[in-house]
Each structure stands twice: as structure tokens, then as C-alpha cells.
Design an enzyme around this catalytic site. Structure first.
Site, PDB file in Angstrom:
ATOM      1  N   HIS A 409       0.825  -1.207   0.000  1.00 29.39           N
ATOM      2  CA  HIS A 409       0.000   0.000   0.000  1.00 29.39           C
ATOM      3  C   HIS A 409       0.866   1.267   0.000  1.00 29.39           C
ATOM      4  O   HIS A 409       0.684   2.164  -0.824  1.00 29.39           O
ATOM      5  CB  HIS A 409      -0.886  -0.034   1.250  1.00 29.39           C
ATOM      6  CG  HIS A 409      -1.744   1.164   1.412  1.00 29.39           C
ATOM      7  ND1 HIS A 409      -1.374   2.238   2.175  1.00 29.39           N
ATOM      8  CD2 HIS A 409      -2.941   1.470   0.873  1.00 29.39           C
ATOM      9  CE1 HIS A 409      -2.323   3.144   2.121  1.00 29.39           C
ATOM     10  NE2 HIS A 409      -3.293   2.700   1.337  1.00 29.39           N
ATOM     11  N   GLU A 699      -7.183  37.048   3.374  1.00 26.09           N
ATOM     12  CA  GLU A 699      -7.146  35.783   4.096  1.00 26.09           C
ATOM     13  C   GLU A 699      -8.010  35.796   5.347  1.00 26.09           C
ATOM     14  O   GLU A 699      -8.012  34.844   6.110  1.00 26.09           O
ATOM     15  CB  GLU A 699      -5.696  35.385   4.426  1.00 26.09           C
ATOM     16  CG  GLU A 699      -4.889  36.461   5.111  1.00 26.09           C
ATOM     17  CD  GLU A 699      -3.428  36.065   5.316  1.00 26.09           C
ATOM     18  OE1 GLU A 699      -3.093  34.873   5.231  1.00 26.09           O
ATOM     19  OE2 GLU A 699      -2.620  36.975   5.581  1.00 26.09           O
ATOM     20  N   CYS A 785      -2.649  32.313  -3.398  1.00 27.09           N
ATOM     21  CA  CYS A 785      -1.291  31.927  -3.035  1.00 27.09           C
ATOM     22  C   CYS A 785      -1.241  30.970  -1.846  1.00 27.09           C
ATOM     23  O   CYS A 785      -0.179  30.679  -1.322  1.00 27.09           O
ATOM     24  CB  CYS A 785      -0.418  33.148  -2.767  1.00 27.09           C
ATOM     25  SG  CYS A 785      -1.004  34.097  -1.355  1.00 27.09           S
TER      26      CYS A 785
HETATM   27  C1  PEP Z   1      -2.309  31.743   3.566  1.00 33.50           C
HETATM   28  O1  PEP Z   1      -2.755  32.029   4.665  1.00 33.50           O
HETATM   29  O2  PEP Z   1      -2.963  31.155   2.698  1.00 33.50           O
HETATM   30  C2  PEP Z   1      -0.912  32.049   3.217  1.00 33.50           C
HETATM   31  C3  PEP Z   1      -0.462  31.826   2.009  1.00 33.50           C
HETATM   32  O3  PEP Z   1      -0.130  32.554   4.200  1.00 33.50           O
HETATM   33  P1  PEP Z   1       0.518  31.722   5.366  1.00 33.50           P
HETATM   34  O4  PEP Z   1       0.394  30.289   5.019  1.00 33.50           O
HETATM   35  O5  PEP Z   1       1.907  32.190   5.456  1.00 33.50           O
HETATM   36  O6  PEP Z   1      -0.307  32.107   6.562  1.00 33.50           O
HETATM   37 MG    MG Z   2      -1.783  33.461   5.915  1.00 26.86          MG
END
Ligand code: PEP
Ligand code: MG
EC number: 2.7.9.1
Length: 832
Positions: A409, A699, A785
Site C-alpha cells: 500500500h 485571508e 497563493c
Molecule cells: C495563507 O494564509 O494562505 C498564506 C499563504 O499565508 P501563510 O500560510 O503564510 O499564513
Molecule cells: Mg496566511
């Protein structure tokens, strides 16, 4: 006939027949027919057998939709019985006839009657006595005589193969290769061309390209008086196909047959538009083509073959792009341990999935997930893995197991995921309670210690030896260039260090989409300076520490800008969960006290005062920038001074400054005013002019909801889906691993939302944020991102919502480029 109804093998055989290759009479049973057979409803056997000469022996082979999904093994010589045996003795001699009968009883006993294979080995001398003995064994084990009716034999073979497809192991294996749960099996019934008999009889397998490199090369074997794929298994007697200094070859012995086979390969390549492996038989000197399957291929070979077929104008470039599974690229992309590096070996196991990766030891899947959520590389060490571990394997950089072989696996899933994996390291002792593993030489390693898994050699090493970047050949680059021609969304990389940036550049990322500047401060003496800054009392002290940080940051940015020449670099201002910079144990506190020349009690009290109940929702991101603006001032200065310096050398980059964890428009306004001020000051001091973009990382849910007024001050919005997922679900990035498996197993969440982008929930917020952002500023640049950025689901989503680019880890860049191209091409095909 389509592969979706009859399977790939059946479809291919139909094409071979149409190419007028010498294929014996063949019929195909559809997925539906085989499903009925598995349920006990056999088709009319008289009809199934009607196309064949009564005396002809038959073979049955599996025909799954995608040949890579496997299927039960072929069964040959169906129809062999006492009467046929007697006739064949006259035609081809007793030894040959008895061999065929023995083989059939063996295959039938093991695969149809499911008897113990150890009881049915093939004797060295195929004579009447050994035949009698094998038949008696069959009768003793089953309490029945060996079946004589060819129709019953065929029916039983079909039923056993149909049912084998439904077995749990077979299902798990094919699902690991991407087969859907309801994947069907077709069966192919074919008249046997006898490789055993008078005159030149034998069988062989030929392929025309190398399975590892994909480069043109004829390989294979031919074995006299043999059937099926025996030639490949034979230890001796099998001869080479092309001239070979090591021994006899088909090319020399039967040049005409060899030439016919070469022509067949050429025809297949041009007309089937694939590199095929062909199974052939010589029956009394005459060539029969029994089967052709796509050659098994490494990821490297799959790229090479697709590119070569397009370069030879056999398939269009777009098709070459569509043919390579993006996930397969990751195997080509993994780092390898530098061959000249010293290796401190812990244990050796079986190399199960290539590439090398280092990480901290974790002993459970939950720990692996928690580790990934913290952004910490880990190696999952298990006795063996089970399906419950899959999410942990996803989260780990590498996997090591004590048990299992190359088809276990862990190995199958590891390869599927492109995660370096070593299995069967049985000399290792794992003590889960103590959180330790013990090497054969007695050395003990604890959870958290860094080890390296070399999935290419099977070695497990102490620490992290120097690595060599993946070797990317011309075919790889060509394919990705073609992908770029088709792609309609940008792909950037998340890169924090010059090394990351260089990898991003090597993989043709179109800039840096996220440079997490706090990562620049975790290393060596910088951590100490950073702590001094956090502890500085009053503006003057802090200014003095920031003055020491400034040149370090400037050098970081200069290096990044030089590597990323001509491209955008998005630098995210400091976004620390402050606790990550504070010492967590007594020794660390003592060091800090010494460094600050302050009493331990004082430092301990201040560290405690800085601790937050919920640091991920605390003094992070722009909140720090507002509370202590000098930090962002220093960073902005470092960025602009670095920009001015590289521009003076004739290097240009598009600088983007991103403000993290924004939840209110005023935060952006305040930061922008100061950053603009620093830019003007640096321009005046350096007597230069430059431009830059200021943008916001969306975010927090509020930033998405208020994107229209935020965009008024931001030229770009980049969705940070890690925090956005955390805050949309109210789910801790660091702790969700503890219950995620239970949640996914019980179907609360379809997938771990930190791993698979949640289109329904987080996606709705992102879509809304993008739409409102555009209302606030028509030409706002929109991207993603978070860690999801390189995934198919996220890319599909971002294309659908008109995003400008996705940004992902450098190693995912090629995968993202190919995925984005395939999505664009598929949409194009569907529109046509
Ligand atoms: C996110 O919050 O998606 C990000 C890219 O920033 P970090 O992971 O550094 O909080
Ligand atoms: Mg972040």
C-alpha cells in the site's frame, strides 16, 4: 467499439485487425456483459464460441478501460481436454501436447478453482505420469474430475476473471492508479496461436521504446516452444531480438520475422499513435500478433514518448500535452541526494518511490497532518500503511515503512502521490509509545529528529545531506513550453529564499507570488536579532535593532530580485505568529536573557506576557504593522534600496508589496501611506525613480467581504486560502489533524479542506471577494497563493473566475503549468 465499453485491449485489438496484422480470431465481451457474468449470469456460451473453430484452443485476457488499471492474468489453452490431448499428440507430439494440457490444468486449478499453487507446479518431464498426477491432485482437492467440456471451461474462466476484478486488493490497486470506483472490466476471447508444436514454434514480446527513458530501442525476448509471456520470465534459452554480442538473436536467426515485427512496430506507432509492446507467436514459422499494449513507462518516458510522437507529427502538440498526467511530473521533479554527499546510513529498505526528501520523524498520520499544517517538513514512519494513513502520506515529504514490498500500500500510494518512499525496512524497530525508532546499529532517533528518505536507493539517512535539483531533460522542457502556449492563467511560485527562487526560475515560474519574509528570520543569528527587536523597550532601542536587520533584509531582496530579473516579485510584509519567535524552553529563555543582558526572571515574565491564547488570531500580520510601524518601514526600505541597487545594475523587476491578515480598509490606508513615504525617501536618497505595486492578502473573511473598499487602496488582491480556510471553517490549521481523519471517514468533510480547496464554502467567499474587488478597482490583479494554489481543483476554480495567476510551491510549478494547460485545452475541445 469503444474503450469505455469494451476496454483498451479490445479496442486496440480491433485496430490491429483493421491494420491487417495477423491477429487470430478474437471477440470482446463488454463491461456490462462481464458485470452480469460476475453476478452469475453467463452469456449464451454457444454464441460466444460460434466464431471459433471447434477444435481451436482459446485464451482470455482482461481489457480494462485504461490498461494501467490492470486486471486478472490471462488464461491460455482453454478447451484442452482428454480428446483434444489425444489428437494433439498425433499432430505435435506427446511432449508438446502434454505440456499444453499440464499448463492449462495448472492455470485452471490456481486461478479458477483457487487451489494452492504449490500443489500445481509444472514437472520437468511432461509425460503421461505427470499429467495423471496433476489431474489426480485436482480431483482430490475439488472432489470433481477435471472439466472436459470446453464451454464449461470457458464459462468458469470468464466467471473467475469477472469476480477477481471485484476483489478488494484489485480495487484498491486500480483506485490508487486513478480508476473510478465503478471502473468496468471487459474480456477478450481469442483463438490460440500455438507457440508449442512442430516446426519453428515459440512466443515472444517486443517493444520499440525504452520503458525508463522513452527513447527508441528494441527490447524483448523470444523463447522457442513457449506460450504467452514466458520468454520474459525464462532464465535461460530465451534469445535476444536484435543482434547482441551476448548470444543468439531473432534478427540473425529469423531475419524475415524480425523485419515483419519491426514493420509492425512502426505501423502501430503511426496508426495507433502510441509506443506499444507487442506479444507475438510463431506457429510453424508463421507470425501471429496476439496482443499489443501501451508500453509500461516511467514518468520520464511518458514525457519523452509524448513529445517524440508530436515531433514526428504523429499526434498534435496539444495531444502530447494532454497525454502526460500532471502528477507524474512530480516524480521527475524530486530532488536527489547529491552523489558526492557523505551518507550516514540508518537503515536500508526497498526503494519504492523515487526522489529524496528530508523531514522530522512523525509516527502517525495525524502528527504528519499537524506538521504539514505548521509548514514543517516531516517523514511519516509506520510499520506499514493502511488507507487510513493516506491523508498523512499526503502531508508528509516522505514515507518509511518496516513492512511491505514494491506493491504494498505504501509503495503504490507513494508512487501515485510522487512522495519518496522506502518500504520493508525490517531492521528498524519502532516504539510508538516512546516516540522513538532504533536503527540496526542501536542508534535511537526520536520524533522530531530530521532524517532523509532516499526513495531511489532505499536508504534512510541521518539529517539532511546536500541535494541535487531534479534533472530536467529537453523533452520535459519542450512539453512544458507547449503547455505554456495553451495555458491561459499565470503560474507563479511561493519562494522565500534565493534557493527557492532559483528553483522557481528553473521551472519557469512567471514570478514570485508570495515571499514570506518572516521565514528569512528563522535562521542562525537572525533569530537572535529578531528576538531583540521584539523585546526592545522604546523606539530608540527598536530602531537600533532594526538598523541591524535592514542590511540583512536588503541583501535577501537583492538576491531575490537578481534571480527573478524581469519578473514580478511579491514580497509579503512580516506576518509572524509572534510565539514562533519566542523561546519555548528553559534553555532558550536562559540564552535570551544572556543575549539581552537581563535577568532570567524578567525575560521569563515578558515572554509570558507576550504569549497569546490564540496566536494565529493574535498579534500577526498587519496588526503588528499598525502597532509597531517601524518594522514595516524597515522592510519597505530594504525592498526599495535593494530595488534601487539592482536597477543601477540594469536589472529590473516588478516589485509588489503585500499586506497580510488585513481585515479593514483603514489598515491598508495606514500601511500604504507609510510605504509610499519610504519609497519617496529612498528615491530621493538614491536619486532614482521606480514604481511598485501595493496589494493585500485576502485571508480573513472580512477582507473578502469588504474587498471593494480594500481594493480602492490595493492594486492586487491575493487570496491566502490557508488562513481563509482556517477562518471560514473556524478550524485550527495546527490542530485539525487530530480529528480530520474521523471527519473525512464519516463524510463530514469530503476532504481535508487544508489539502483540497473547498470550492463550496471557502470558494464562495473567494469568488465573492474577487467580484467585489473588481467592483472597487476594475483592473485589480487577482490571484491565489495558499497551499491549494497548484492543485487542479484550485486552478480550475481560478480559471473559471478569471484570476490572473495562481502561486504555488516551486516544485508544483511544472505540475500547475501542465494542469492549467490541460484545463484550457479541454475547454477548447468541449467548445468545438
Ligand atoms: C495563507 O494564509 O494562505 C498564506 C499563504 O499565508 P501563510 O500560510 O503564510 O499564513
Ligand atoms: Mg496566511
Amino acid at each position: 467499439m469503444t474503450a469505455a465499453v469494451y476496454g483498451g485491449r479490445a479496442k486496440c485489438l480491433q485496430r490491429l485487425v483493421r491494420l491487417e496484422l495477423p491477429v487470430p480470431t478474437t471477440i470482446a465481451l463488454s463491461f456490462d456483459t462481464v458485470r452480469d457474468i460476475a453476478r452469475g449470469h453467463l452469456p449464451d456460451m454457444a454464441k460466444v464460441m460460434a466464431p471459433f473453430d471447434q477444435k481451436q484452443l482459446l485464451s482470455v485476457r482482461p481489457s480494462s478501460q485504461d490498461p494501467d488499471w490492470g486486471g486478472p492474468g490471462a488464461i491460455l489453452n482453454i478447451g484442452m481436454n482428454d480428446a483434444r490431448h489425444a489428437e494433439m499428440i498425433d499432430q505435435i507430439g506427446e511432449a508438446a501436447a502434454t505440456t499444453i494440457y499440464l499448463r492449462f490444468i495448472q492455470a485452471y486449478a490456481v486461478h479458477v478453482a483457487r487451489l494452492d499453487p504449490d500443489e500445481f507446479y509444472l514437472p520437468d518431464t511432461p509425460d503421461a505420469a505427470s499429467l495423471k498426477a496433476m489431474r489426480e491432485t485436482y480431483e482430490v482437492e475439488t472432489d470433481e474430475p477435471f472439466p472436459q467440456d470446453p464451454a464449461k471451461q470457458l464459462g468458469d474462466v470468464l466467471r473467475s476473471m469477472a469476480r477477481a476484478w471485484d476483489g478488494t486488493t484489485a480495487r484498491l490497486l486500480r483506485e490508487a492508479k486513478g480508476a473510478p470506483k465503478d471502473a468496468g472490466l471487459g474480456l477478450v476471447v481469442q483463438a490460440m496461436a500455438m507457440g508449442v508444436g512442430v516446426g519453428e514454434c515459440g512466443s515472444g514480446v517486443i517493444q520499440y521504446a525504452d520503458s525508463v527513458t522513452g527513447l527508441p530501442q528494441i527490447t524483448g525476448r523470444y523463447l522457442r516452444q513457449s506460450q504467452g509471456r514466458e520468454a520474459l520470465r525464462a532464465q535461460k534459452d530465451a534469445i535476444y531480438l536484435t543482434k547482441d554480442s551476448r548470444g543468439a538473436s531473432l534478427e540473425e536467426t529469423y531475419p524475415a520475422v524480425f523485419a515483419e515485427l519491426v514493420a509492425c512496430g512502426d505501423l502501430c506507432r503511426r496508426k495507433l499513435r502510441e509506443e506499444m509492446q507487442v506479444e507475438f507467436t510463431l506457429e510453424n514459422g508463421a507470425l501471429h500478433i496476439l496482443d499489443a499494449v501501451r508500453i509500461q513507462r516511467s514518468s520520464r518516458a511518458s514525457v519523452q514518448i509524448a513529445v517524440a510522437l508530436a515531433q514526428d507529427q504523429i499526434i498534435p502538440r496539444e495531444e502530447a500535452v494532454m497525454r502526460v498526467e500532471p502528477a507524474a511530473l512530480s516524480e521527475l521533479l524530486h530532488r536527489q541526494i547529491d552523489p558526492s554527499a557523505a551518507r550516514d546510513l540508518i537503515v536500508r529498505g526497498i526503494a519504492a518511490s523515487p526522489g529524496a526528501a528530508a523531514g522530522r520523524i512523525v509516527l502517525t498520520a495525524a502528527e504528519a497532518q499537524a506538521s504539514a499544517a505548521r509548514g514543517e517538513a516531516c517523514v511519516l514512519v509506520r510499520r506499514e500503511t493502511t488507507p487510513e494513513d493516506i491523508r498523512g502520506m499526503h502531508a508528509a515529504q516522505a514515507v518509511l515503512t518496516m513492512r511491505g514490498g514494491v506493491t504494498s500500500h505504501a509503495a503504490v500510494i507513494g508512487r501515485g502521490l510522487g512522495v519518496p518512499c522506502v518500504v520493508g525496512a525490517s531492521d528498524l524497530v519502532i516504539d510508538r509509545k516512546a516516540g522513538q525508532i532504533t536503527a540496526p546499529d542501536g542508534r535511537i532517533f526520536s520524533v522530531g529528529d530530521v532524517i532523509t528518505v532516499d526513495g531511489t536507493t532505499g536508504q534512510i539517512l541521518v539529517g539532511e545531506p546536500p541535494m541535487r535539483e531534479a534533472a530536467l531533460d529537453d523533452a520535459f522542457r519542450t512539453l512544458l513550453e507547449w503547455a505554456d502556449d495553451a495555458r491561459d492563467i499565470g503560474v507563479r511560485a511561493n519562494a522565500d529564499t534565493p534557493a527557492d527562487a532559483q528553483t522557481a526560475r528553473n521551472f519557469a515560474a512567471e514570478g514570485i507570488g508570495l515571499c514570506r519574509t518572516e521565514h528569512m528570520f528563522f535562521e542562525g543569528d537572525r533569530l537572535g536579532v529578531m528576538r531583540e527587536m521584539i523585546f526592545a523597550e522604546g523606539g530608540d532601542d527598536r530602531a537600533a535593532v532594526l538598523d541591524r536587520l535592514l542590511p540583512m533584509q536588503r541583501a535577501d531582496f537583492r538576491a531575490l530580485f537578481e534571480i527573478m530579473e524581469g519578473q514580478p516579485v511579491c514580497v509579503r510584509l512580516f506576518d509572524p505568529p509572534l510565539h514562533e519567535f519566542l523561546p519555548s524552553d528553559k534553555a532558550g529563555l536562559r540564552d535570551l536573557a544572556a543575549q539581552l543582558a537581563e535577568p532570567l526572571s524578567e525575560v521569563t515574565a515578558r515572554v509570558n506576557a507576550l504569549r497569546e491564547y490564540n496566536p494565529m488570531l493574535g498579534m500577526r500580520g498587519v496588526r503588528l504593522g499598525i502597532a509597531i510601524p517601524e518594522i514595516y518601514d524597515m522592510q519597505a526600505r530594504a525592498i526599495f534600496e535593494a530595488l534601487a541597487a539592482v536597477r543601477a545594475k540594469g536589472i529590473d523587476v516588478v516589485v509588489e508589496i503585500m499586506v497580510p491578515l488585513v481585515s479593514a480598509m483603514r489598515e491598508v490606508e495606514l500601511v500604504k501611506a507609510r510605504v509610499d513615504g519610504v519609497a519617496n525617501a529612498v528615491m530621493a536618497e538614491t536619486k532614482s525613480r521606480f514604481t511598485y505595486r501595493l496589494g493585500v492578502m485576502v485571508e480573513t473573511p472580512r477582507a473578502a467581504l469588504r474587498a471593494h473598499d480594500i481594493a480602492a487602496h490595493a492594486q492586487f488582491l491575493s487570496f491566502g486560502t490557508n488562513d481563509l480556510t482556517q477562518m471560514t471553517y473556524g478550524l485550527s490549521r495546527d490542530d485539525a489533524g487530530r480529528f480530520m481523519s474521523a471527519y473525512v471517514q464519516q463524510g463530514v468533510y469530503a476532504e481535508d479542506p487544508f489539502h483540497t480547496f473547498d470550492v463550496d464554502g471557502v470558494g464562495e467567499l473567494v469568488a465573492l471577494g474577487a467580484e467585489r474587488g473588481r467592483q472597487g478597482r476594475k483592473d485589480v490583479i487577482i490571484s491565489i497563493c495558499g497551499e491549494h494554489g497548484g492543485s487542479r481543483v484550485a486552478i480550475e476554480f481560478c480559471r473559471e473566475h478569471g484570476f490572473d495567476y495562481v502561486s504555488c510551491s516551486p516544485f508544483r510549478v511544472p505540475v500547475a503549468r501542465l494542469t492549467a494547460a490541460q484545463l484550457a485545452l479541454r475547454e477548447g475541445f468541449e467548445r468545438r
